[in-house]
Every structure is written in C-alpha cells, then in structure tokens.
Design a protein around this motif. Structure first.
Motif, PDB file in Angstrom:
ATOM      1  N   SER A   1      45.466 -28.716  -8.115  1.00  0.00           N
ATOM      2  CA  SER A   1      44.910 -28.215  -9.377  1.00  0.00           C
ATOM      3  C   SER A   1      43.983 -29.206 -10.060  1.00  0.00           C
TER       4      SER A   1
ATOM      5  N   TYR B   1      41.806 -30.828  -8.551  1.00  0.00           N
ATOM      6  CA  TYR B   1      40.572 -30.805  -7.758  1.00  0.00           C
ATOM      7  C   TYR B   1      40.082 -29.359  -7.646  1.00  0.00           C
ATOM      8  N   PRO B   2      39.632 -28.758  -8.730  1.00  0.00           N
ATOM      9  CA  PRO B   2      39.288 -27.332  -8.699  1.00  0.00           C
ATOM     10  C   PRO B   2      38.115 -26.977  -7.789  1.00  0.00           C
ATOM     11  N   HIS B   3      37.306 -27.966  -7.425  1.00  0.00           N
ATOM     12  CA  HIS B   3      36.131 -27.675  -6.600  1.00  0.00           C
ATOM     13  C   HIS B   3      36.342 -27.969  -5.122  1.00  0.00           C
ATOM     14  N   SER B   4      37.579 -28.327  -4.760  1.00  0.00           N
ATOM     15  CA  SER B   4      37.875 -28.524  -3.348  1.00  0.00           C
ATOM     16  C   SER B   4      39.217 -27.863  -3.038  1.00  0.00           C
ATOM     17  N   SER B   5      39.399 -27.506  -1.821  1.00  0.00           N
ATOM     18  CA  SER B   5      40.582 -26.753  -1.418  1.00  0.00           C
ATOM     19  C   SER B   5      41.592 -27.658  -0.732  1.00  0.00           C
TER      20      SER B   5
END
Length: 195
Positions: free
Chosen positions: A139, A141-145
C-alpha cells in the motif's frame, strides 16, 4: 481434530497454544484443524493490529515523524489497513506460492502494511533504529505492484535454483527495500508449513 485452541488462546494460554500448533507441523493445514488454527492466527494479528495502532498514536503524539528512507524524509502514513482486495490477495499468495504461513495470511487480511521508519527531533538515535516494516500488500507503493515484485522474485529464484540441489526455499520479502548495514531484513519462508 480440535484442541480448543481459540478458547484457550483467548483465555491466556497463548504460549501453550503456539507450542502445540508448532508441534503439529503440516497437520495444521488439514481440514479438521485448519479453520480453528486460522482463527487463532486471526486473533493474534487482531491484537498485533491494536498494538500497531497504539504505538503509532503514541509516537505521533510524542512528535515522531514517519518518513521514507530517502534524503528528503518524505512523509509516509505509518499504518495502512488492508484494502478491500486484501482477502483475494491473500488467496493469490497461497495459490501462487504454496503453503504461505497462516499468520502471514491473517496479517494481510487484518493488519495491512506497516511502516514505522522515521525520526524524532529529541531522539538522536531514532534514525538508526530497526523499526517495524511489513509491506505485503504494498500500500505504500501505489504505483508498483507487489504481485509483480513477487512474481519477479519467484522467476529469479527459479533461474538461480534450477541447477542447484542445495538451493534455499523461495522466500517472500516483507521489507522489500534495501536494509542499511547492521539491520535485519524480515523474511517469511513460503515453504514453512506451520501456523
């Protein structure tokens, strides 16, 4: 099979219950035991979530600043509860990587992501502490999975271990960022069969 584990855990026999579950090994995943064992794990992490919330509240009140491990000390939210997709994400971890520790599955579904890195202006050594960091859902790192991260690590591990009969079991990193020298990185072994 039932050991009355949840009732006993709630009654204060936490150490004894964990000892019994550890002695069972992979038996904790058998249908007769799994539901109650998962309930014990859920109870444990509910208590952990409460403790995380209390710690965060007290640190904020005392002037502690939660931030990233960068030169700018970018502010971060210390605790992000599970997203609505956490239950499905926990199921994916189990399906993709095999028997993930039941406590980790509970953590993903109930606690969420924790980032207690930070500093306090009156605590000169707070920057060199070993704060709790558990990033499973990703959470922060919203721009990476995190799925992509774990899949990549899985592929890299497969490439390295394909020709090595002594290869270590695959491990999920819970603190995927680099850890400064002298600090421990937290790992969970996916091949761990117990609770």
């Amino acid at each position: 099979m039932t050991g009355g584990w949840l009732v006993r855990y709630r009654a204060g026999e936490r150490g004894q219950v964990w000892d019994e579950l550890a002695q069972l090994g992979d038996v904790v995943r058998e249908p007769d035991a799994l539901e109650e064992v998962q309930l014990v794990c859920d109870e444990m992490v509910r208590r952990a979530r409460h403790n995380v919330e209390v710690i965060v509240e007290r640190l904020i009140r005392d002037g502690y600043r939660f931030h990233a491990n960068d030169d700018e000390q970018t502010p971060l939210i210390p605790h992000i509860p599970p997203t609505p997709a956490a239950v499905e994400y926990a199921a994916w971890l189990q399906e993709r990587f095999g028997p993930v520790p039941l406590t980790l599955l509970s953590w993903v579904r109930i606690v969420g992501d924790v980032w207690l890195v930070g500093t306090h202006p009156d605590w000169p050594l707070s920057a060199s502490a070993d704060p709790l960091v558990i990033q499973v859902e990703g959470s922060h790192y919203p721009h990476s999975s995190m799925r992509f991260h774990y899949e990549y690590e899985w592929e890299q591990w497969g490439d390295r271990s394909a020709d090595d009969p002594n290869a270590r079991p695959f491990q999920l990193t819970l603190a995927p960022d680099p850890v400064p020298q002298g600090q421990r990185q937290r790992w969970w072994s996916v091949r761990h069969g117990g609770a």
